[in-house]
Design an enzyme around this catalytic site. Structure first.
Site, PDB file in Angstrom:
ATOM      1  N   ASP A 108      16.031  68.976 163.874  1.00 53.45           N
ATOM      2  CA  ASP A 108      15.015  67.941 163.814  1.00 53.45           C
ATOM      3  C   ASP A 108      14.143  68.175 162.583  1.00 53.45           C
ATOM      4  OD1 ASP A 108      12.669  66.157 164.859  1.00 53.45           O
ATOM      5  OD2 ASP A 108      14.210  65.952 166.389  1.00 53.45           O
ATOM      6  N   ASP A 114       1.634  78.125 172.479  1.00 50.02           N
ATOM      7  CA  ASP A 114       2.481  78.130 173.670  1.00 50.02           C
ATOM      8  C   ASP A 114       3.790  78.877 173.472  1.00 50.02           C
ATOM      9  OD1 ASP A 114       0.583  76.684 174.980  1.00 50.02           O
ATOM     10  OD2 ASP A 114       1.720  74.806 175.104  1.00 50.02           O
ATOM     11  N   HIS A 170       7.644  65.667 165.167  1.00 50.21           N
ATOM     12  CA  HIS A 170       8.735  65.254 166.038  1.00 50.21           C
ATOM     13  C   HIS A 170       9.542  66.452 166.534  1.00 50.21           C
ATOM     14  CE1 HIS A 170      12.580  63.097 166.978  1.00 50.21           C
ATOM     15  NE2 HIS A 170      11.769  62.111 167.313  1.00 50.21           N
ATOM     16  N   ASN A 200      16.882  53.511 169.499  1.00 50.99           N
ATOM     17  CA  ASN A 200      15.763  52.687 169.959  1.00 50.99           C
ATOM     18  C   ASN A 200      15.815  51.274 169.377  1.00 50.99           C
ATOM     19  OD1 ASN A 200      14.758  55.098 171.063  1.00 50.99           O
ATOM     20  ND2 ASN A 200      13.723  55.582 169.158  1.00 50.99           N
ATOM     21  N   SER A 251      14.565  59.852 171.631  1.00 48.83           N
ATOM     22  CA  SER A 251      14.313  61.196 171.118  1.00 48.83           C
ATOM     23  C   SER A 251      13.707  62.095 172.165  1.00 48.83           C
ATOM     24  CB  SER A 251      13.334  61.140 169.934  1.00 48.83           C
ATOM     25  OG  SER A 251      13.987  60.928 168.726  1.00 48.83           O
TER      26      SER A 251
END
Length: 436
Positions: free
Chosen positions: A184, A193, A216, A311, A386
């Site tokens: 990506d 995290d 993204h 999409n 996605s």
């Protein structure tokens, strides 16, 4: 893959589906070689001597974009060729074919959020001009409110709606011992995290580090492999103990070429990644031969590629779109998007009939998905196929841990253990993938 939206129209011809406008290309070509063929010897015979191995370029950020390159794991190459050389490669000889296909190198984009947000903003603007208060329902613009008795998932204090819908929070598996490659826009290595997690990064984009300058990629990595207990907010990651391989194959602007994507697949296979997640694509209806070969050879080596269907639908206008490349390869799992009612998201592409490949195989949560984002934003909620894709990739990692299955066996397992939905298989394939 929401960034695309409805664009070129598809027309059927004797040669297959064609677009009203041509796809974006780089001017280079992808050569797919037959099995057990030495690519270097074939290229040399065509006068292409200055071709390097992807293994030689390992660790050199973006080197594939500036070099003619052979991908050993995939049995293909990306090259710049003169017309005469192209003819030599495409010519047929007596005996077994050594070159299976020669295809233009395509440009791909994130299957991101900008298009969906733009459409929703347009709906709200129109409503405002008409003096109507517009509150888009959960299913997206033009969708319907949940009917009485219809299950409706919401983000909670402990788990996002996608974790709940796929039953990941109930699973005893975590992706331990499984490696997931997310190809990506890169990854924010400074995200709190992921402190202490096994994360390997590599950039295949010229003059850009693996650091995610778009967002993204970090979002997709969060969904597929985010933590069990984030620093704040609900759990949003599926395979929280999987090893993460973050390959930057799309630029900070959200685009990249076949060469970089194939280099990322080759890198992931070389590193033994059992699952490869790709939330990217080009809106081309015809199957792109390089991904047919890449998907098949990855499966043979025990790596399952999962990709966003696209999409390019606008179901509110009765436009259903089509599955683009690379997801339309018959050897890559194509993922459609669902909303919180487990209906098809309004932007999610539909299977294109009368093709070998081009179908939606499974579906996952893809509307209003909360996950990690580069600092200082830290978290963001976006939509797209996605977002559905990394849910399925993370679930594939759980099933791989639970069963030991790899490649084709793992694919079959995902198809057999999904939740059947009311929506037609043209839109959701075998249904919503669930955790073991």
């Amino acid at each position: 893959m929401i960034e695309s939206g409805p664009g070129s129209q598809v027309a059927m011809s004797p040669e297959g589906p064609t677009l009203s406008t041509p796809p974006e290309t780089t001017g280079r070509f992808i050569i797919v070689f037959a099995d057990d063929v030495d690519p270097a010897s074939v290229l040399q015979e065509a006068g292409l001597d200055d071709v390097v191995s992807s293994q030689e370029l390992a660790g050199e950020e973006g080197a594939v974009a500036s070099n003619d390159t052979v991908f050993e794991q995939l049995g293909m190459a990306v090259v710049s060729v003169e017309p005469g050389q192209l003819g030599a490669l495409e010519s047929t000889e007596e005996g077994p074919r050594r070159v299976l296909s020669v295809s233009p190198e395509l440009i791909h984009h994130v299957r991101g959020d900008d298009y969906v947000r733009g459409y929703a903003d347009g709906v709200n603007d129109l409503a405002g001009r008409l003096g109507v208060t517009s509150t888009p329902p959960a299913g997206g613009p033009g969708g319907a409110e949940a009917a009485p008795g219809v299950q409706f998932f919401r983000d909670g204090t402990d788990f996002t709606w996608g974790i709940q819908a796929t039953k990941a929070q109930l699973s005893t598996f975590s992706g331990q011992g499984i490696s997931v490659a997310v190809l990506d826009t890169g990854f924010d290595s400074a995200h709190p995290d992921f402190v202490g997690r096994a994360v390997t990064t590599q950039s295949f984009i010229p003059n850009e580090s693996p650091q995610d300058g778009h967002g993204h990629g970090t979002h997709c990595i969060g969904t597929s492999c985010g933590p069990k207990s984030p620093s704040t907010g609900p759990r949003y990651g599926v395979a929280y103990n999987a090893a993460i391989f973050a390959g930057k194959v799309l630029s900070n602007g959200g685009s990249g070429s076949d060469g970089g994507i194939l280099a990322g697949i080759d890198w992931a296979i070389t590193n033994g990644c059992q699952v490869i997640s790709m939330s990217l694509g080009a809106d081309v209806p015809r199957i792109h031969p390089p991904y047919t070969a890449a998907g098949r050879r990855a499966l043979d080596k025990g790596s399952l590629i999962v990709a966003a269907a696209g999409n390019n639908a606008m179901r509110t206008d009765l436009k259903y779109g089509f599955v683009g490349a690379p997801a339309n390869s018959p050897y890559i799992v194509a993922v459609g998007a669902l909303n919180q009612q487990l209906d098809v998201a309004f932007f999610s592409a539909r299977t294109l009939a009368d093709m070998n490949g081009g179908q939606v195989d499974v579906a996952g949560p893809g509307y209003q998905v909360y996950s990690s984002w580069p600092m200082p934003t830290q978290y963001r909620t976006i939509s797209g196929t996605s977002m559905a894709t990394p849910h399925v990739a993370g679930l594939a990692a759980l099933w791989a841990e639970a069963t030991g299955y790899r490649g084709n066996e793992l694919w079959s397992l995902l198809m057999q253990n999904g939740r059947r939905l009311v929506a037609p298989s043209l839109d959701v394939g075998s249904g919503l993938v669930l955790a073991p």
